[in-house]
Structures are given as structure tokens and as C-alpha cells.
Design an enzyme around this catalytic site. Sequence first.
Site, PDB file in Angstrom:
ATOM      1  N   ARG A  51     -16.591  13.330   8.788  1.00  0.00           N
ATOM      2  CA  ARG A  51     -16.481  13.751   9.939  1.00  0.00           C
ATOM      3  C   ARG A  51     -17.285  15.006  10.362  1.00  0.00           C
ATOM      4  NH1 ARG A  51     -12.282  10.758   9.519  1.00  0.00           N
ATOM      5  NH2 ARG A  51     -12.411  11.821   7.430  1.00  0.00           N
ATOM      6  N   THR A  52     -17.172  15.941   9.204  1.00  0.00           N
ATOM      7  CA  THR A  52     -17.766  17.130   9.659  1.00  0.00           C
ATOM      8  C   THR A  52     -19.399  16.942   9.508  1.00  0.00           C
ATOM      9  OG1 THR A  52     -16.006  18.406   8.535  1.00  0.00           O
ATOM     10  CG2 THR A  52     -17.773  19.791   8.838  1.00  0.00           C
ATOM     11  N   LYS A  80     -30.345  20.793 -10.546  1.00  0.00           N
ATOM     12  CA  LYS A  80     -31.193  21.304 -11.821  1.00  0.00           C
ATOM     13  C   LYS A  80     -30.839  22.730 -11.998  1.00  0.00           C
ATOM     14  CE  LYS A  80     -35.421  19.019  -9.810  1.00  0.00           C
ATOM     15  NZ  LYS A  80     -36.587  19.216  -9.240  1.00  0.00           N
ATOM     16  N   ARG A 101     -21.338  22.681   3.273  1.00  0.00           N
ATOM     17  CA  ARG A 101     -20.156  22.532   2.763  1.00  0.00           C
ATOM     18  C   ARG A 101     -20.254  22.662   1.187  1.00  0.00           C
ATOM     19  NH1 ARG A 101     -15.952  17.913   3.905  1.00  0.00           N
ATOM     20  NH2 ARG A 101     -15.463  19.404   5.672  1.00  0.00           N
ATOM     21  N   HIS A 129     -12.262  26.806   6.924  1.00  0.00           N
ATOM     22  CA  HIS A 129     -13.057  25.568   7.573  1.00  0.00           C
ATOM     23  C   HIS A 129     -13.190  25.739   8.993  1.00  0.00           C
ATOM     24  CE1 HIS A 129     -14.576  21.730   8.557  1.00  0.00           C
ATOM     25  NE2 HIS A 129     -13.843  20.990   7.783  1.00  0.00           N
TER      26      HIS A 129
HETATM   27  C1  NCD Z   1     -10.858  18.561   5.934  1.00  0.00           C
HETATM   28  C2  NCD Z   1     -11.669  19.096   4.908  1.00  0.00           C
HETATM   29  O1  NCD Z   1     -12.622  18.803   4.673  1.00  0.00           O
HETATM   30  O2  NCD Z   1     -10.989  20.402   4.602  1.00  0.00           O
HETATM   31  N1  NCD Z   1     -11.655  17.392   6.578  1.00  0.00           N
HETATM   32  C3  NCD Z   1     -12.372  17.851   7.647  1.00  0.00           C
HETATM   33  O3  NCD Z   1     -13.176  18.359   7.559  1.00  0.00           O
HETATM   34  N2  NCD Z   1     -11.971  17.208   8.507  1.00  0.00           N
HETATM   35  C4  NCD Z   1      -9.339  18.186   5.357  1.00  0.00           C
HETATM   36  C5  NCD Z   1      -9.429  17.262   4.040  1.00  0.00           C
HETATM   37  O4  NCD Z   1     -10.329  17.259   3.452  1.00  0.00           O
HETATM   38  O5  NCD Z   1      -8.188  17.014   3.721  1.00  0.00           O
END
Ligand code: NCD
Length: 306
Positions: A51-52, A80, A101, A129
Site C-alpha cells: 500500500r505505502t 554493496k 521506508r 509511520h
Molecule cells: C504498516 C507498516 O508498514 O507499518 N503497513 C502499512 O504501511 N499500511 C502496518 C504493518 O506492516 O503491519
Amino acid sequence: MKGLIDILDFSTEELDELIETACDIIENPADYSEKCKGKKLATLFYEPSTRTRLSFEAAMYELGGNVIGFSEANSSSSAKGESVADTAKTISCYADIIAMRHPKEGAALVAKNNASIPVINAGDGGHCHPTQTLADLLTIYREKGGFSGLKIGFCGDLKFGRTVHSLINALSRYEDNEVYLISPDELKLPSYVKKDVLVKQNIKYTQTTDLESVIGELDILYMTRVQRERFFNEEDYLRLKDSYILTEKKLEKAKADLSIMHPLPRVNEISVEIDNDSRACYFKQVLNGKYMRMALILKLLEEAEK
Ligand code: NCD
């Protein structure tokens, strides 16, 4: 250079503005379809994501911009031994904005400190997040009309669940909210969040291991997945993974206007039978996330041009 590393980087007025822009995008998408023409978003994902990452990419395409990036650490020079700082300097030569991320807490801040373009934290380890919180806030706004006077239950892995930490931070700035922390003893909310946020802001909270004893009180139930990848051993994960499974039976005691939220991915902590319940909001969160990321990209690119 401004970016979004922690949800508290933005004032409540700035969050209101983002929500206003997102609502306008929902009403008038055509007005935004060329706003980022000629601009590039770089998505640097060192950890899995559906999703993100894809909502960031969809957001940029819907704004008329382009996307470059990588979706696993192994396909970048990090394999590397390149540092996050050097990667951030490099990407600043190619793109206009970064969404990153990373499994390490603080990595997005390092990137921000070394980039010459805005950096958005798309999740740093078990820390925070903030863009999931933007999705959550728009969902709460559309479901409940505001952010005050709510009883919110957080259930599951409150220790490693970074979305929980960020949302608690955001909600702590609004009036009259009450928080229920529902988790096994091993997965309690970290004391730094409890002390620095809940206690400091004088927010009433209840800690329990028993979902059913509090479910009837709640306006919002925010379920989370047990974060397998952050456990030190598989045995503990297996013991704790099924601590809470939300079923229609458990919902019998819940309010008729409860909003059931989950950042997703779901493993099995919400039974699929609940997907058709009018109280389920987790797929609405997914869509809201795209609109809020559109609003965020617009804001940060506008500020970068000033
Ligand atoms: C979450 C995350 O990555 O922290 N997912 C997301 O981005 N919607 C929650 C999760 O991974 O459980």
C-alpha cells in the site's frame, strides 16, 4: 529542506490543510491531474510494502508526475554497503522528492539531513509511520467528523506497531480523547510513547489484555498485525500471533457506529466475515491514503519551490 519524518513535524493547522486539500482532490480530481507535471518522486523502499509504495506511486501519477525508485534493498547499492546518507545525496541529483521506508529507526531522518530535496518517512523500523497516520486521520475525519471526544482502542502489537505510535502522537493534540491499549504483556506500548505522549499530554488511558472487556466502550477500534519481522525469535511470534482475532461474535458487544480500522496488511487478526460489516473501515483507509499522499506531495513540492 522540509519533509515529513514524524507526524509532529506538522502543526494541527497544517494537518487540517492537508485534509482540506485531500477532500478537494476527491471532489475535483481533474483539477490536480497536471499539478506535478515534470516532477519526479523517488520511492526508496528497503522493506516490503504494498500500500505505502504503490499509493505513493499512484498519487504521483495522478498528479501528472513521474516515479523512479527501488522496492528492495538488494536491488540498490545498499547491498554493496552504500550508506543511507550517500544514497540520499545521490537521489537528490535525480528526483524532486523522496519517499523512503527502511528497517532502521531514524533512517529517514538521516536521509532528510543529507538530501537537498524533501524526504518523506514511509516507515522507519518500529518507530513511526506518519503517512499512514495521514490516511488514518482522513478516515477518522470522514467517519467521525473530527478528532476530539473519541474513545480509541489500539489492539495487537503496540510495541512494534509504528502506525500506532504515530497515530497516538497525532491524536494527543486534540481534546477529550481516551485511549485503550489492548495487547499481550510482551507487546505493550513502549514506555517512551506512554510517558512522552499520553502522560505528558494528560490523556486518560487504560491498559488491558482483554479486548472483549472494553470493546463496548469504543468509537474506534484500531487493530494491528503482530510484527513478525521485528521479533527476535520465531517461538515468541508463534505464541503471540493469534492473541486477538476479531470476529462477528466479539463485535456483538460493540457500538453500532464503531469504526474498525487496520493499517493492513491483515494476517488473521480480523476475520474476513467482518469485511462486509458496515463498521469496517480498513479498505477506506487504503483509498484515503492515496489522497492524503497526493496532498502531501503537493504541499512539500510547493514549499520546496519557495
Ligand atoms: C504498516 C507498516 O508498514 O507499518 N503497513 C502499512 O504501511 N499500511 C502496518 C504493518 O506492516 O503491519
